[in-house]
Write an enzyme that holds these catalytic residues in place. Structure first.
Site, mmCIF file in Angstrom:
data_model
loop_
_atom_site.group_PDB
_atom_site.id
_atom_site.type_symbol
_atom_site.label_atom_id
_atom_site.label_comp_id
_atom_site.label_asym_id
_atom_site.label_seq_id
_atom_site.Cartn_x
_atom_site.Cartn_y
_atom_site.Cartn_z
ATOM 1 C CD GLU A 245 -2.632 -1.012 2.728
ATOM 2 O OE1 GLU A 245 -2.432 -0.147 3.591
ATOM 3 O OE2 GLU A 245 -3.363 -2.010 2.869
ATOM 4 C CE LYS A 247 4.916 4.930 7.041
ATOM 5 N NZ LYS A 247 3.975 6.394 7.505
ATOM 6 N NE ARG A 252 -3.786 3.020 11.266
ATOM 7 C CZ ARG A 252 -2.784 2.253 11.655
ATOM 8 N NH1 ARG A 252 -1.631 2.577 12.146
ATOM 9 N NH2 ARG A 252 -3.521 1.014 11.812
ATOM 10 C CD GLU A 297 -1.762 7.785 7.427
ATOM 11 O OE1 GLU A 297 -0.584 8.555 7.892
ATOM 12 O OE2 GLU A 297 -2.052 7.008 8.093
ATOM 13 C CG PHE A 336 -5.400 1.624 5.520
ATOM 14 C CD1 PHE A 336 -5.079 0.728 6.686
ATOM 15 C CD2 PHE A 336 -4.739 2.892 5.731
ATOM 16 C CE1 PHE A 336 -4.848 1.330 7.968
ATOM 17 C CE2 PHE A 336 -4.411 3.305 6.666
ATOM 18 C CZ PHE A 336 -4.309 2.482 7.880
ATOM 19 N NE ARG A 411 6.475 0.030 17.005
ATOM 20 C CZ ARG A 411 6.018 1.263 16.203
ATOM 21 N NH1 ARG A 411 6.090 1.437 14.922
ATOM 22 N NH2 ARG A 411 5.519 2.355 16.968
ATOM 23 C CE LYS A 417 7.343 2.600 10.640
ATOM 24 N NZ LYS A 417 6.669 3.636 11.383
#
Length: 552
Positions: A245, A247, A252, A297, A336, A411, A417
């Protein structure tokens, strides 16, 4: 239950550094707290009055609190400020002032928990013209009845500067112990609700009741987070079925819809619906389901081009003249993920399924769109997608495991990313110095803190260069109310403001308590979208340090 009983627990918590002792103190206390006040008391132990997502807030800053204490003690505000600075703690400064109060107490009120809960509800209900006088009235009544030690903890609670070490994890441990429900089940329920008080209450009712808690519209989840990948190739080693996707360099958000009601929450779980009127009105048209929770986002545009992240933050901070600034800085939302549809939780479903459901749930428009994506395992195709993203002004790309479940607040290596910039750290400003010459009106030479496993912020470096005049002004405005102690030009600050810091290298250093130092640090931006406890940790710094060693 009297407030002094809670204060006794605060005192016990501050007298020990042992996590196990803190857990046991809390566990024993939870057993005796009445059910009708248990959620409220749990929040107070965690250091807040209302969960952020409730939209309620006391709206009381240090200046208003000083005015209240001056009024009931007869001591000048400047003198009380001296007490605060000399102790390095607002609570202790106010405690000293209450000890010396000159005026006769006009109120004879026992501070019990129900009274306190009711008073805070009343204070939070006042806003707008004349609200300050009403808040002063209620707070004067409260602090006139408070003993010095009660005043210390009331002040810390009101300003959200509690220092008992009762972190979120320890409270969950305590809930697990007193309820005899496995810690994993307690934590899962918390991740689905973001309400420690609710978890304490339902745990007291038993495991069966706790298991009924699930994802609910109106109660935001902590966002699933991504790790930095060193390269596209290294990312592909950790992803079973990769989905790419764009970034976006934005903020967010999490959108919650139930019928005609839509709420928008930030990554800090704050309700920011009113700050995004054009996004809200568009969502009312584009979201098809009756109930849905989705993520995306928000990106700012200026003169038709993607604008830097700071422009988004300006929009999120704005409380007045929003329509005027929305014309100057228009926003777009790129969705997303989907976490709930028609009251059915999707977080245990694979990302592939969640995205397909989201696609069928929206009617795209110029303002609300699906995030651009690509499915491929071919490194050359992914590199092409990355280059296209960079050329369009985005930060880079996300590489996600299409088979991954949604893990609130986690995480891990399911989401990675790849960014165009060097590695950055989100650090907290814990100190500063007033500048000289042209900079004398600004707090400069910022002392940066990084979080350890205990939640303490340890120095990792100073930064004094690379900031624009606008950024110096912005940071100074935010830091000045947070000054705890001032010695000459040096100030100690409440650890609250998070900044994104770029640097050339992390080095081992005995100079700072963290054991690390940043080489040539530069502040890129203020991260208003993050709390201090969302900032990076020493373990993260160590990971980066280790990866440097392998690279060099």
């Amino acid at each position: 239950m009297l407030y002094k009983e809670l204060v006794e627990v605060y005192e016990k918590l501050t007298s020990t550094s042992s996590k196990l002792e803190k857990r046991d103190i809390l566990s024993d206390f939870f057993l005796v707290v009445p059910d009708d006040v248990l959620p409220f008391v749990t929040g107070l132990l965690a250091g807040y009055v209302f969960p952020k997502w409730t939209e309620k807030e006391l709206g009381i800053g240090p200046k208003l609190l000083l005015k209240v204490i001056s009024k009931i003690t007869g001591i000048a505000e400047e003198k009380i400020e001296e007490y605060v600075y000399s102790s390095g703690d607002f609570g202790e400064g106010i405690e000293k002032a209450i000890e010396q109060k000159k005026q006769q107490t006009f109120f004879d009120i026992k501070i019990d928990i129900i009274y306190l809960m009711d008073l805070f509800e009343k204070v939070s209900a006042y806003g707008g013209k004349g609200s300050q006088d009403k808040k002063i009235k209620y707070l004067s009544e409260l602090f006139s009845a408070a003993s010095p030690v009660e005043a210390r903890y009331l002040s810390r609670t009101i300003l959200e500067q509690m220092r008992t070490g009762a972190a979120e994890g320890i409270i969950l441990d305590a809930i697990s112990k007193f309820s005899e429900i496995p810690r994993k089940e307690v934590e899962k329920a918390y991740l689905l609700t973001n309400d420690l008080g609710l978890i304490a209450l339902y745990s007291k009712k038993g495991a069966d009741e706790l298991s009924k808690l699930t994802v609910t519209v109106g109660r935001p989840l902590k966002p699933m987070l991504a790790q930095i990948a060193g390269s596209i190739e290294s990312a592909l080693k950790d992803i079973e079925e990769p989905e790419m996707e764009v970034k976006y360099d934005g903020a967010r958000i999490q959108v919650h819809k139930s019928g005609a009601k839509i709420k928008i929450f930030s990554r800090r779980l704050e309700n920011i619906t009113e700050a995004l009127p054009e996004v809200l009105s568009e969502l009312e048209i584009t979201l098809i389901p009756e109930t849905i929770i989705c993520e995306g986002e928000v990106v700012a545009y200026k003169d038709g081009k993607i604008a830097p992240f700071q422009y988004v933050l300006r929009r999120l901070r704005r409380k007045y003249q929003i329509s005027e600034i929305s014309e100057k800085i228009p926003l777009k939302l790129f969705l997303f993920d989907c976490l709930l549809i028609e009251n059915k939780s999707l977080i245990d479903s694979p990302l592939k399924e969640r995205r397909n459901i989201l696609i069928s749930s929206i009617k795209e428009s110029e303002i609300v769109k699906m995030a651009e994506n690509k499915i491929s395992k071919d490194p050359s195709e992914i590199k092409e997608f990355y280059n296209k993203s960079i050329a369009e002004g985005h930060e880079g790309i996300m590489i996600k495991d299409y088979l991954s479940q949604y893990q609130p607040g986690a995480r891990g290596k399911k989401w990675l990313k790849v960014k165009r910039t060097l590695e950055t750290l989100d650090l907290v400003i814990i100190g500063a110095e007033w500048g000289e010459g042209r900079r004398k009106k600004w707090l400069s030479s910022l002392l940066l803190g990084i979080r350890d496993d205990e939640g303490k912020f340890l120095p990792i470096g100073k930064v004094a260069t690379g900031l624009s005049d606008d950024l110096f002004t912005e940071i100074t405005e935010q830091l000045t109310p947070l000054i705890l102690e001032e010695k000459g030009k040096t100030v100690t600050l409440v650890p609250k403001i998070v900044v994104e810091v770029l640097y050339d290298e992390i080095q081992h250093s005995p100079k700072y308590e963290s054991g690390f130092a940043l080489r040539f640090p530069r502040v890129l931006r203020v991260r208003d979208d993050k709390d201090a406890y969302d900032s990076d940790t020493i373990s993260r710094a160590y990971e980066i340090y280790e990866s440097q060693e392998k690279t060099f």
